[in-house]
Enzyme design. Structure first.
Site, mmCIF file in Angstrom:
data_model
loop_
_atom_site.group_PDB
_atom_site.id
_atom_site.type_symbol
_atom_site.label_atom_id
_atom_site.label_comp_id
_atom_site.label_asym_id
_atom_site.label_seq_id
_atom_site.Cartn_x
_atom_site.Cartn_y
_atom_site.Cartn_z
ATOM 1 N N HIS A 102 35.401 101.074 100.993
ATOM 2 C CA HIS A 102 36.513 100.768 101.906
ATOM 3 C C HIS A 102 35.980 100.170 103.200
ATOM 4 O O HIS A 102 34.829 100.412 103.588
ATOM 5 C CB HIS A 102 37.349 102.015 102.213
ATOM 6 C CG HIS A 102 36.544 103.178 102.689
ATOM 7 N ND1 HIS A 102 35.883 104.013 101.822
ATOM 8 C CD2 HIS A 102 36.274 103.640 103.926
ATOM 9 C CE1 HIS A 102 35.241 104.932 102.505
ATOM 10 N NE2 HIS A 102 35.457 104.732 103.799
ATOM 11 N N HIS A 104 36.964 99.819 107.316
ATOM 12 C CA HIS A 104 37.779 100.325 108.425
ATOM 13 C C HIS A 104 38.140 99.153 109.352
ATOM 14 O O HIS A 104 37.267 98.355 109.705
ATOM 15 C CB HIS A 104 36.983 101.324 109.273
ATOM 16 C CG HIS A 104 36.530 102.548 108.535
ATOM 17 N ND1 HIS A 104 37.205 103.748 108.605
ATOM 18 C CD2 HIS A 104 35.462 102.766 107.723
ATOM 19 C CE1 HIS A 104 36.554 104.652 107.879
ATOM 20 N NE2 HIS A 104 35.498 104.082 107.335
#
Ligand code: 5GP
Length: 139
Positions: A102, A104
């Site tokens: 992922h 941010h």
């Protein structure tokens, strides 16, 4: 470490766990971080079972980058942020806590420190409102 198909982000992709979604396409999904380090903290994930960048299929690396590029200006606009931090952690030694790749996207402004990483659960009504703000900025 082998990819765990029951990690929380895999469950979010399969809609077995909820999220405050801001964007989705065939290869990626973006939603609010439940323990934001700043208002507007958004996560982008690929719909591909990779723990980190090292495992991620190159086509998904490209799709992920395109989604981050699309989302970052929307987050910046929605939160009137002078700066946007893009961060991505690989491995627990680097501070990674959820083992599905992922990125941010975190609004930053001088004079305002970021909160600690993955510590304090945010109010869900607030996260819902923040997701709506980003969606409006994307439109
Ligand atoms: P990492 O430490 O792996 O780079 O970041 C994981 C992020 O996921 C943290 O910022 C943490 O707050 C967030 N997070 C952990 N559990 C959940 C969850 O169930 N839902 C959402 N939306 N975010 C989560």
């Amino acid at each position: 470490m082998a990819y765990d198909p029951n990690n929380i982000f895999a469950k979010i992709i399969r809609e077995e766990a909820p999220c405050f979604k801001v964007y989705e396409d065939d290869m990626t999904l973006a939603f609010m971080d439940v323990m934001p380090q700043a208002d507007g903290h958004t996560l982008v994930i690929p719909k591909f079972p990779a723990e980190d960048l090292l495992d991620l299929d190159p086509d998904y690396v490209a799709a992920q980058a395109m989604t981050v590029k699309k989302l970052a200006p929307a987050v910046k606009k929605a939160f009137d942020a002078p700066g946007i931090m893009i961060a991505q952690l690989n491995g627990s030694a680097a501070g990674q806590t959820v083992f599905h790749f992922h990125t941010h996207i975190i609004p930053r402004r001088s004079g305002l420190e970021m909160k600690l990483h993955a510590r304090e659960m945010a109010d869900f009504d607030m996260l819902k409102e923040h997701a709506e703000r980003i969606k409006a900025a994307l439109a």
